[in-house]
Enzyme design. Sequence first.
Site, PDB file in Angstrom:
ATOM      1  N   GLU A   1       0.818  -1.223   0.000  1.00 48.28           N
ATOM      2  CA  GLU A   1       0.000   0.000   0.000  1.00 48.28           C
ATOM      3  C   GLU A   1       0.846   1.265   0.000  1.00 48.28           C
ATOM      4  OE1 GLU A   1      -2.592  -3.283   1.506  1.00 48.28           O
ATOM      5  OE2 GLU A   1      -0.575  -2.587   2.008  1.00 48.28           O
TER       6      GLU A   1
ATOM      7  N   ALA B   1     -10.726  -0.097   2.330  1.00 48.36           N
ATOM      8  CA  ALA B   1     -10.416   1.076   3.145  1.00 48.36           C
ATOM      9  C   ALA B   1      -9.651   0.686   4.411  1.00 48.36           C
ATOM     10  CB  ALA B   1     -11.709   1.808   3.523  1.00 48.36           C
ATOM     11  N   ASP B   2      -9.968  -0.478   4.964  1.00 49.38           N
ATOM     12  CA  ASP B   2      -9.315  -0.935   6.195  1.00 49.38           C
ATOM     13  C   ASP B   2      -7.819  -1.130   6.015  1.00 49.38           C
ATOM     14  OD1 ASP B   2     -11.953  -2.054   7.880  1.00 49.38           O
ATOM     15  OD2 ASP B   2     -12.111  -2.231   5.711  1.00 49.38           O
TER      16      ASP B   2
ATOM     17  N   ILE C   1      -5.787   0.821   4.134  1.00 47.50           N
ATOM     18  CA  ILE C   1      -5.130   2.033   3.650  1.00 47.50           C
ATOM     19  C   ILE C   1      -4.014   2.486   4.595  1.00 47.50           C
ATOM     20  CG2 ILE C   1      -6.628   3.738   4.792  1.00 47.50           C
ATOM     21  CD1 ILE C   1      -6.556   5.349   2.178  1.00 47.50           C
TER      22      ILE C   1
ATOM     23  N   HIS D   1     -12.867  -5.374   6.520  1.00 44.83           N
ATOM     24  CA  HIS D   1     -13.446  -5.266   5.180  1.00 44.83           C
ATOM     25  C   HIS D   1     -14.704  -4.402   5.165  1.00 44.83           C
ATOM     26  CE1 HIS D   1     -10.995  -8.928   5.011  1.00 44.83           C
ATOM     27  NE2 HIS D   1     -10.860  -8.674   3.726  1.00 44.83           N
TER      28      HIS D   1
END
Length: 675
Positions: free
Chosen positions: A396, A420-421, A423, A465
């Site tokens: 990431e 999103a979790d 990032i 998630h």
Amino acid sequence: MVTARCMANIYEQNRKECRYVHSTSKGHEAIQIATGLQLLPCDFVSPYYRDDSLLLSLGFTPYELMLQLLAKAEDPFSGGRSYYCHPSWKGDDKPTIIHQSSATGMQAIPTTGIAQGIQYLEQIQSKLLKKGAHDELPVVVCSLGDNSMTEGEVSEALQFAVLKKLPIIYLVQDNGWGISVSAEEARAMNAFEYAAGFKGLHRLQVDGSDFAKSYTAVSEAIQYVRHKRHPLLLRATVPLLGHHTSGVRKEFYRSKEDLDKHALDDPFPKLHNILLQYGFKEEQLLEIESACFAKADEAFKKALSAKEPDASTVTKYVFADTPIKEEKGLRQPKNGEKVVMVDSAMHAIEELMQVHPECILYGQDVGKRLGGVFREAATLAEKFGDHRVFNTAIQEAYIIGSTAGLSAVGIKPIVEVQFADYIYPGFNQLVSEISKSCYLTNGKFPVQMILRVPTGAYGGGGPYHSGSVESTLLSIKGIKVCYPSNAADIKGLMKAAFYDPNPVVMLEHKGLYWSKVPGTEDAKTIEPAKDYILPLGKANIIKHADVDKIKKGETVCIVTYGMGVYWAKAAAEKFTGQVEIIDLRTLYPLDEPLIFETVKKHGKCLVLSEEQQNNSFAEALAYRISYNCYQFLDMKVEVLGALNLPAVPINLALEGAMLPTADKAAERLGKMLNY
């Protein structure tokens, strides 16, 4: 070398005037000058915070460097915003230097992104590729301190460089210290030994205190990368003769024995003695020293009297100006067909890639084999090739940070973090590099990128998630954040984000992608035409209250976004004509004029969010509404968000208990309307 040493001594003798934290290249001069003298204007270099000798050898003057040292208005790099030896440069006379931060090792990823961009421009034979006067291909140099090599993000950069065979030199200056941490304490191996673990990374090492040896080693490194187009790591051993920084004095933590040992490798007397051996006279060398000191001293006095920055300019350069100001094109073409949100976004990217060869897309699992875990990039790799749409490793930080380098060479990347979790591993790059680049380079290097982030909870996605991250993102200044709720908006915003010269995060709710969640059928819309663009920062009233009920004071407005739009619409069905709903569409920039105007009209407002409520964007927005609309409010601004839990549970009943719902929103609306 004399000039650099004179500058370091002047700073030390004038500590009161040199009040801002700084570091110098004292002891590192030989390897730095050997590097700078051999780079071409078509090349790129990322110095680190003690590379002032490198900058001198590139052609920057002592006066220019001192303007940054003293944070003066005419500091050519940051206009008084950043530390000494944190350069940025864009011009035809010197190598390009993108934004440089203080976060040690973090320059490795953005700089590797430059090499990635150069390789792509070579592949497509783009006119954006800048070559030398004799058609030389550019090389990229990333300068690093030895202790920064232990950073995980340096590993990500090296991994990507060898995987893709990128034209980059990692110059590691090893002085054996990381502030007060010795090499023996900090690492099990040096950078040369560490590099052996990266298959395909060519390795060299040299005595970086010996100018002749350094020049030869750098020449070999540059020629290898310029012609072979493969990555290389050059480790140069150097003494640390100065302080770590002006604020951390060497006497605090180093013994006399250690200082004496390092002094034996001082590159200054070494070069002095070599010149004497080759026929120079002592008087000649003393004349050089005297002339250089006079020049440096004059530059320092001139810099001291230079103008201070105008305080009124402090807000300049947070963002570059975007050309997208107005909504344009056909939002609902005649005979248009409804599409789901995920397809509308993909079509927007496809249309952009058809027109712009500099547009590329990459991230985890977005390549040809899968096209994204949500099929959000399906078919794109087949249509545009693996060089434009491709998978990355689970990196990431690299996915996000590399866009700074790509943007600097004219590439317009669209990248994706899978959930999103996940990032957070990329936050260092987003905060330290991407968001600050435009501001700290006086507008020279805004980062043009789109970061797609599937977000939100839907039907048992469970922890890791189902998370919402908008409040965390919105705490970062220097990025823009979109959160569309339907197919038409996501296409229009995607186009606007692409043409925006700034970093844009596109939050895309997974539960709206296919409208499979009950009550979200309206997320499917007629697909806008190719020319449709929706500017960032324009909210939309998606449901109007009845005029007569507004006049009677019997209405309330809901300010929401994403899945909240559908909870709000369902809740509003129970209060016919009494509810007005604003879909924000963009969370930053925020359409405050429409929000405040609407709230003043109704006197009652509910801010509805999927995020955990405490300390959220929703609560901050409620405060702003209260502050700006206080005289028009009939009651306090209400907020409805998720319960303040650390994660979204996987069990459906527990998930439902945590998140807002249409029923919870309706219950709150009923109380507000009866107030």
